[in-house]
Design an enzyme around this catalytic site. Structure first.
Site, PDB file in Angstrom:
ATOM      1  N   TYR A  80      12.771  85.782  20.421  1.00  0.00           N
ATOM      2  CA  TYR A  80      11.373  85.643  20.013  1.00  0.00           C
ATOM      3  C   TYR A  80      11.121  86.110  18.564  1.00  0.00           C
ATOM      4  O   TYR A  80       9.991  86.055  18.093  1.00  0.00           O
ATOM      5  CB  TYR A  80      10.477  86.505  20.925  1.00  0.00           C
ATOM      6  CG  TYR A  80      10.278  86.032  22.344  1.00  0.00           C
ATOM      7  CD1 TYR A  80      11.322  85.592  23.129  1.00  0.00           C
ATOM      8  CD2 TYR A  80       9.002  86.053  22.917  1.00  0.00           C
ATOM      9  CE1 TYR A  80      11.131  85.187  24.445  1.00  0.00           C
ATOM     10  CE2 TYR A  80       8.785  85.646  24.236  1.00  0.00           C
ATOM     11  CZ  TYR A  80       9.858  85.215  24.986  1.00  0.00           C
ATOM     12  OH  TYR A  80       9.648  84.826  26.288  1.00  0.00           O
ATOM     13  N   HIS A  95       5.633  88.277  30.243  1.00  0.00           N
ATOM     14  CA  HIS A  95       6.749  87.523  30.845  1.00  0.00           C
ATOM     15  C   HIS A  95       6.880  87.959  32.295  1.00  0.00           C
ATOM     16  O   HIS A  95       6.533  89.094  32.632  1.00  0.00           O
ATOM     17  CB  HIS A  95       8.048  87.830  30.076  1.00  0.00           C
ATOM     18  CG  HIS A  95       9.187  86.911  30.408  1.00  0.00           C
ATOM     19  ND1 HIS A  95       9.886  86.972  31.599  1.00  0.00           N
ATOM     20  CD2 HIS A  95       9.742  85.887  29.696  1.00  0.00           C
ATOM     21  CE1 HIS A  95      10.827  86.033  31.594  1.00  0.00           C
ATOM     22  NE2 HIS A  95      10.760  85.347  30.453  1.00  0.00           N
ATOM     23  N   GLY A  96       7.411  87.095  33.120  1.00  0.00           N
ATOM     24  CA  GLY A  96       7.686  87.468  34.513  1.00  0.00           C
ATOM     25  C   GLY A  96       8.655  88.650  34.545  1.00  0.00           C
ATOM     26  O   GLY A  96       9.555  88.742  33.697  1.00  0.00           O
ATOM     27  N   ASP A  97       8.490  89.531  35.510  1.00  0.00           N
ATOM     28  CA  ASP A  97       9.334  90.741  35.530  1.00  0.00           C
ATOM     29  C   ASP A  97      10.782  90.434  35.957  1.00  0.00           C
ATOM     30  O   ASP A  97      11.609  91.340  36.036  1.00  0.00           O
ATOM     31  CB  ASP A  97       8.716  91.855  36.387  1.00  0.00           C
ATOM     32  CG  ASP A  97       8.513  91.439  37.836  1.00  0.00           C
ATOM     33  OD1 ASP A  97       8.978  90.336  38.214  1.00  0.00           O
ATOM     34  OD2 ASP A  97       7.875  92.210  38.584  1.00  0.00           O
ATOM     35  N   ASP A 119      51.385  64.737  35.048  1.00  0.00           N
ATOM     36  CA  ASP A 119      50.293  64.054  34.338  1.00  0.00           C
ATOM     37  C   ASP A 119      50.805  62.717  33.786  1.00  0.00           C
ATOM     38  O   ASP A 119      50.971  62.552  32.577  1.00  0.00           O
ATOM     39  CB  ASP A 119      49.806  64.997  33.210  1.00  0.00           C
ATOM     40  CG  ASP A 119      48.655  64.427  32.411  1.00  0.00           C
ATOM     41  OD1 ASP A 119      47.989  63.498  32.899  1.00  0.00           O
ATOM     42  OD2 ASP A 119      48.439  64.916  31.283  1.00  0.00           O
TER      43      ASP A 119
HETATM   44  C1  SPV Z   1      44.027  66.353  29.332  1.00  0.00           C
HETATM   45  O1  SPV Z   1      43.354  67.396  29.412  1.00  0.00           O
HETATM   46  O2  SPV Z   1      44.503  65.804  30.311  1.00  0.00           O
HETATM   47  C2  SPV Z   1      44.257  65.734  28.019  1.00  0.00           C
HETATM   48  C3  SPV Z   1      44.314  66.572  26.818  1.00  0.00           C
HETATM   49  O3  SPV Z   1      44.478  64.538  27.977  1.00  0.00           O
HETATM   50  S1  SPV Z   1      45.960  66.951  26.515  1.00  0.00           S
HETATM   51  O4  SPV Z   1      46.508  67.580  27.707  1.00  0.00           O
HETATM   52  O5  SPV Z   1      46.009  67.811  25.361  1.00  0.00           O
HETATM   53  O6  SPV Z   1      46.664  65.680  26.254  1.00  0.00           O
HETATM   54 MG    MG Z   2      44.927  63.696  29.845  1.00  0.00          MG
END
Ligand code: SPV
Ligand code: MG
Length: 433
Positions: free
Chosen positions: A76, A90-92, A206
């Site tokens: 603020y 303000h609300g407590d 992955d």
């Molecule tokens: C993921 O998080 O799956 C990505 C980013 O694609 S990286 O792992 O850096 O490729």
């Molecule tokens: Mg990825």
């Protein structure tokens, strides 16, 4: 002269709680209402579901309100310095929790000239709770959620996203809020459904092995318990003929953006770089995929972001820049540039060179390797979205493994108890309806 009483509203709906505050304030003097700006509201509470102008009109329509002003910061300080109100009410509920620091700061500001705080009893009622639930519900709806990433990009310097791969990590992304060193509050703006972490959570590599149906299930799990916008890691996007279906499904679910990377063949995680065989798509091939996605997209707000792997695959800065402008030409709504170097220099160089040519297209980065650079430094080089892509998974795994080892070592769980979340906290973590 009448005394002035200031109160700040950070709400989309005026309910009996606000009216109780106003009525109480009126017994002290003239009431000035501050309306928190969109950007501050996002930091402090949640995304607004009505415009700033509508919130001002709502405050002005309340009987007894003399004036409505804009409050641009969560703190603020500026408003108090300008208005010098005799009281702030303000609300407590700000006496405890993450709002306490706000009260302390207001007390300090008022103390400089003898102003006073009024802690009005907070209104806990079923009606107030129901209104709050309805707001959350609205924010969860696909239409609202999907467009929110674009809204955030317009509103904020940098949007920051954190990795999620389950309802639980979704809750962390949704609810974690901290006081920052400069005295403000901060929270994540968005969530990243990482292919690495989604696969890892399932004990899979992955390599686009976890299929889209399963990835969409993860999105649903996250969406059920959150309101923040989602950026989906679409890996390579697959064949253009398949990618178009992915785009439609993501849009329908209310995902805000998909990021696809310009690789072909068996995709491996980028952080391997050239240690494994990975092939980059041709510029023409990837442009065709982007264009196919943009062509089938139905909503205006959905974003297809093109991820450039040239630096990862050591193809050089010129190649990265050439691809960036081609991908934007093909319709990409943003560019993600990736690097596996510890030093952020090549990312910064790319951003500066790209920004010199293209001041508008959003730039996304994933600072997993180049983790020393701050969000503000990245923003100064034109970055719009910062994704913390895997830190929740990487912090959870060693913690869980250490616990498992110690239980095996000691043949009981007592030795690990100190580092565990109390049973009471875990059973009350998730709100029941
Ligand atoms: C993921 O998080 O799956 C990505 C980013 O694609 S990286 O792992 O850096 O490729
Ligand atoms: Mg990825």
């Amino acid at each position: 002269m009448a005394k002035t009483v200031y109160t700040c509203f950070c709400t989309d709906v005026i309910h009996e709680g606000h009216l109780n505050i106003i009525n109480r304030a009126l017994t002290y003097g003239e009431v000035v209402v501050g309306v928190l700006s969109d950007a501050a509201m996002v930091r402090f509470n949640r995304f607004p579901t009505v415009t700033y102008e509508e919130r001002v009109a709502m405050a002005e329509a309340i009987d007894g309100v003399s004036r409505v002003v804009r409050q641009d910061d969560v703190l603020y300080d500026r408003v108090i310095a300008e208005l010098k109100p005799d009281y702030v009410i303000h609300g407590d509920n700000w006496l405890e929790g993450h709002m306490r620091f706000l009260r302390d700061d207001v007390e300090k500001c008022l103390g400089e000239y003898g102003g006073q705080i009024i802690d009005a009893p907070y209104t806990y009622s079923d009606e107030v709770r129901r209104i709050d639930d309805k707001m959350r519900e609205k924010l969860m709806m696909p239409e609202y959620r999907r467009r929110r990433l674009r809204q955030l990009l317009e509103m904020r310097g940098t949007v920051k996203a954190i990795e999620v791969h389950s309802g639980l990590t979704g809750l962390i992304a949704e609810k974690t809020i901290v006081e920052t060193e400069d005295g403000g509050l901060d929270q994540f703006d968005a969530m990243w459904v990482s292919s690495l972490c989604d696969s890892t959570a399932k004990g899979k590599p992955d390599i686009e092995l976890v299929d889209m149906t399963s990835r969409f299930r993860t999105i649903e799990d996250v969406m059920e318990v959150t309101t923040k916008p989602i950026i989906f890691d679409g890996d390579t996007g697959g064949k253009p003929e398949h990618f178009v279906y992915t785009v439609r499904s993501l849009e329908r679910m209310g995902v805000s953006a998909v990021i696809i990377e310009d690789k072909v063949g068996l995709k491996k995680n980028s952080l391997f770089g050239n240690e494994v065989r990975q092939a980059q798509d041709s510029i023409e091939g990837f442009c065709a995929k982007i264009a196919a996605g943009k062509k089938v997209q139905l909503s205006e707000s959905f974003m297809i972001i093109a991820r450039i792997e040239s630096l990862i695959l050591e193809q050089g800065m010129d190649d990265a820049l050439r691809r960036a402008s081609a991908y934007v030409g093909a319709g990409a709504d943003g560019i993600m540039i990736h690097s596996r170097k510890k030093d952020p220099a090549e990312i910064v160089e790319f951003c500066d060179l790209f920004r010199a040519e293209d001041p508008m297209t959003p730039i996304v980065v994933v600072p997993s390797s180049f983790d020393s650079i701050t969000e503000a430094e990245l923003a100064a080089h034109g970055v719009n979205v910062v994704i913390y892509a895997n830190q929740l998974t990487r912090s959870a795994f060693p913690a869980m493994e250490a616990t498992a080892k110690d239980i095996l070592r000691y043949h009981r769980a007592k030795e690990v108890d100190d580092r565990l979340m109390p049973i009471g906290d875990i059973i009350t973590l998730i709100d029941e309806l």
